[in-house]
Design a protein around this motif. Sequence first.
Motif, PDB file in Angstrom:
ATOM      1  N   VAL A 175      90.918  18.364   0.266  1.00  0.00           N
ATOM      2  CA  VAL A 175      89.871  18.488   1.289  1.00  0.00           C
ATOM      3  C   VAL A 175      90.057  19.798   2.057  1.00  0.00           C
ATOM      4  O   VAL A 175      91.082  20.465   1.921  1.00  0.00           O
ATOM      5  CB  VAL A 175      89.929  17.297   2.289  1.00  0.00           C
ATOM      6  N   ARG A 176      89.051  20.125   2.896  1.00  0.00           N
ATOM      7  CA  ARG A 176      89.246  21.320   3.727  1.00  0.00           C
ATOM      8  C   ARG A 176      89.151  21.010   5.215  1.00  0.00           C
ATOM      9  O   ARG A 176      89.399  21.885   6.041  1.00  0.00           O
ATOM     10  CB  ARG A 176      88.268  22.424   3.336  1.00  0.00           C
ATOM     11  N   LYS A 177      88.729  19.782   5.571  1.00  0.00           N
ATOM     12  CA  LYS A 177      88.560  19.463   6.993  1.00  0.00           C
ATOM     13  C   LYS A 177      89.613  18.448   7.448  1.00  0.00           C
ATOM     14  O   LYS A 177      89.898  17.485   6.713  1.00  0.00           O
ATOM     15  CB  LYS A 177      87.178  18.852   7.233  1.00  0.00           C
ATOM     16  N   PRO A 178      90.135  18.618   8.670  1.00  0.00           N
ATOM     17  CA  PRO A 178      91.150  17.669   9.160  1.00  0.00           C
ATOM     18  C   PRO A 178      90.634  16.233   9.195  1.00  0.00           C
ATOM     19  O   PRO A 178      91.374  15.289   8.916  1.00  0.00           O
ATOM     20  CB  PRO A 178      91.458  18.166  10.582  1.00  0.00           C
ATOM     21  N   GLU A 179      89.345  16.047   9.509  1.00  0.00           N
ATOM     22  CA  GLU A 179      88.839  14.672   9.577  1.00  0.00           C
ATOM     23  C   GLU A 179      88.798  14.012   8.192  1.00  0.00           C
ATOM     24  O   GLU A 179      88.990  12.804   8.056  1.00  0.00           O
ATOM     25  CB  GLU A 179      87.460  14.596  10.270  1.00  0.00           C
ATOM     26  N   HIS A 180      88.560  14.824   7.157  1.00  0.00           N
ATOM     27  CA  HIS A 180      88.602  14.278   5.805  1.00  0.00           C
ATOM     28  C   HIS A 180      90.045  13.977   5.401  1.00  0.00           C
ATOM     29  O   HIS A 180      90.329  12.994   4.713  1.00  0.00           O
ATOM     30  CB  HIS A 180      87.972  15.259   4.813  1.00  0.00           C
ATOM     31  N   TYR A 181      90.948  14.830   5.853  1.00  0.00           N
ATOM     32  CA  TYR A 181      92.380  14.619   5.591  1.00  0.00           C
ATOM     33  C   TYR A 181      92.799  13.275   6.202  1.00  0.00           C
ATOM     34  O   TYR A 181      93.439  12.441   5.558  1.00  0.00           O
ATOM     35  CB  TYR A 181      93.166  15.774   6.213  1.00  0.00           C
ATOM     36  N   ALA A 182      92.374  13.067   7.459  1.00  0.00           N
ATOM     37  CA  ALA A 182      92.745  11.843   8.175  1.00  0.00           C
ATOM     38  C   ALA A 182      92.145  10.612   7.488  1.00  0.00           C
ATOM     39  O   ALA A 182      92.812   9.596   7.301  1.00  0.00           O
ATOM     40  CB  ALA A 182      92.262  11.930   9.626  1.00  0.00           C
ATOM     41  N   ARG A 183      90.883  10.709   7.084  1.00  0.00           N
ATOM     42  CA  ARG A 183      90.230   9.574   6.427  1.00  0.00           C
ATOM     43  C   ARG A 183      90.934   9.240   5.116  1.00  0.00           C
ATOM     44  O   ARG A 183      91.172   8.066   4.801  1.00  0.00           O
ATOM     45  CB  ARG A 183      88.740   9.895   6.179  1.00  0.00           C
ATOM     46  N   ALA A 184      91.279  10.286   4.370  1.00  0.00           N
ATOM     47  CA  ALA A 184      91.952  10.068   3.085  1.00  0.00           C
ATOM     48  C   ALA A 184      93.310   9.387   3.303  1.00  0.00           C
ATOM     49  O   ALA A 184      93.677   8.466   2.563  1.00  0.00           O
ATOM     50  CB  ALA A 184      92.132  11.400   2.358  1.00  0.00           C
ATOM     51  N   ALA A 185      94.019   9.822   4.334  1.00  0.00           N
ATOM     52  CA  ALA A 185      95.323   9.202   4.631  1.00  0.00           C
ATOM     53  C   ALA A 185      95.122   7.745   5.010  1.00  0.00           C
ATOM     54  O   ALA A 185      95.836   6.850   4.532  1.00  0.00           O
ATOM     55  CB  ALA A 185      96.015   9.973   5.760  1.00  0.00           C
ATOM     56  N   GLU A 186      94.113   7.491   5.836  1.00  0.00           N
ATOM     57  CA  GLU A 186      93.828   6.114   6.275  1.00  0.00           C
ATOM     58  C   GLU A 186      93.518   5.214   5.083  1.00  0.00           C
ATOM     59  O   GLU A 186      93.857   4.029   5.071  1.00  0.00           O
ATOM     60  CB  GLU A 186      92.636   6.154   7.258  1.00  0.00           C
ATOM     61  N   MET A 187      92.864   5.784   4.055  1.00  0.00           N
ATOM     62  CA  MET A 187      92.473   4.967   2.898  1.00  0.00           C
ATOM     63  C   MET A 187      93.589   4.841   1.857  1.00  0.00           C
ATOM     64  O   MET A 187      93.390   4.249   0.796  1.00  0.00           O
ATOM     65  CB  MET A 187      91.205   5.555   2.266  1.00  0.00           C
ATOM     66  N   GLY A 188      94.729   5.420   2.155  1.00  0.00           N
ATOM     67  CA  GLY A 188      95.878   5.245   1.265  1.00  0.00           C
ATOM     68  C   GLY A 188      95.960   6.265   0.143  1.00  0.00           C
ATOM     69  O   GLY A 188      96.749   6.115  -0.790  1.00  0.00           O
ATOM     70  N   PHE A 189      95.139   7.327   0.215  1.00  0.00           N
ATOM     71  CA  PHE A 189      95.267   8.418  -0.758  1.00  0.00           C
ATOM     72  C   PHE A 189      96.350   9.382  -0.249  1.00  0.00           C
ATOM     73  O   PHE A 189      96.770   9.292   0.910  1.00  0.00           O
ATOM     74  CB  PHE A 189      93.948   9.201  -0.903  1.00  0.00           C
ATOM     75  N   THR A 190      96.741  10.318  -1.103  1.00  0.00           N
ATOM     76  CA  THR A 190      97.641  11.383  -0.648  1.00  0.00           C
ATOM     77  C   THR A 190      96.787  12.635  -0.449  1.00  0.00           C
ATOM     78  O   THR A 190      96.388  13.271  -1.427  1.00  0.00           O
ATOM     79  CB  THR A 190      98.744  11.651  -1.697  1.00  0.00           C
TER      80      THR A 190
END
Length: 298
Positions: free
Chosen positions: A184-199
């Motif tokens: 991803v390139r945006k911090p909010e997408h990074y956070a969402r991905a982490a929340e969903m259990g992706f790396t």
Amino acid sequence: MLTGIQIAFVGGDARQLEVIQKLSELDAAVRLMGFDNLQHPLGGVVKTAFSPEGFSQADAVILPAVGSDDSGKVESIFTSEELVLTDDHIAALPKHAKVYTGMAKAYLKSICANHAITLIELFERDDVAIYNSIPTAEGAIMMAIQNTDFTIHGSQSMVLGIGRTGLTLARTLQGLGAKVKTGVRKPEHYARAAEMGFTPFYLRDLQEHAAGVDLLFNTIPAMVVTAQIIANIPHRALIIDLASKPGGTDFRFAEKRGVKALLAPGLPGIVAPKTAGRIIAQTLAELLQEDERNGRNP
Ligand code: NAP
């Protein structure tokens, strides 16, 4: 209901049959242009010649998923006749008429603009794109299975871009037991991905993360899987590029390096034309009925 509304269909594929059925059930007056080979037209639906005169009474024109090519050619699996949409067709439409398609190329946009006819691109809508992401993800998984000799379960999978398609795909891969990294390139997408259990990782670090990948899915419509990235991924890896043509992969370099890379456009229409047709049909029915309620169609 769409009683009294005149709808002209021009060309298309199996998806269009679902749309025709739905709008016909809602009592629209449906005219089919470029459907000569359709064996069993639905009751009440009329086949007619593809001509500007045929457009003169239409409240809506429904074109295929890709409206036309840049010379006006409209694809149809239902006829061997060449269907070329011209300025004359659009000029013949009543001023209140609307043209609906999945996505429009510059040619179609320009002839509609010339005559101030509203053009609606259904695939730009969030709801349609999210529903379409389901058959797209299933199609991507199908391609991955067909082109590898290992299971998705346990694989190191990577999804670039977690927009409407990427998120559905990442979640589907995770459901199959893959270890999923998301670029991803945006911090909010990074956070969402982490929340969903992706790396998650930032795309600027793609080269480093590409080193251990088995399956790389790109959904970003920009050149991201460059020669530099491909040089760093294992030979066993498979790249499936879902982004609209020309994709975001350096296919020339992938071939040179012997890494299999596939551009996979139009998956919903290929793997699930019935579902894909229903998605379009449902949205169109809602839009036309809303117009009807608002009295924009006479
Ligand atoms: P979307 O919701 O807009 O998602 C696109 C993603 O790409 C977003 O996460 C966006 O992140 C990212 N992105 C865009 N430009 C970028 C750039 N220059 N650098 C880094 N990240 C970038 O779109 P979508 O509906 O998922 O569709 C994605 C692509 O798949 C489109 O090209 C679409 O036409 C195609 N598609 C293909 C199929 C098929 O059958 N193959 C089916 C449906 C859609 P930001 O928010 O940071 O911009």
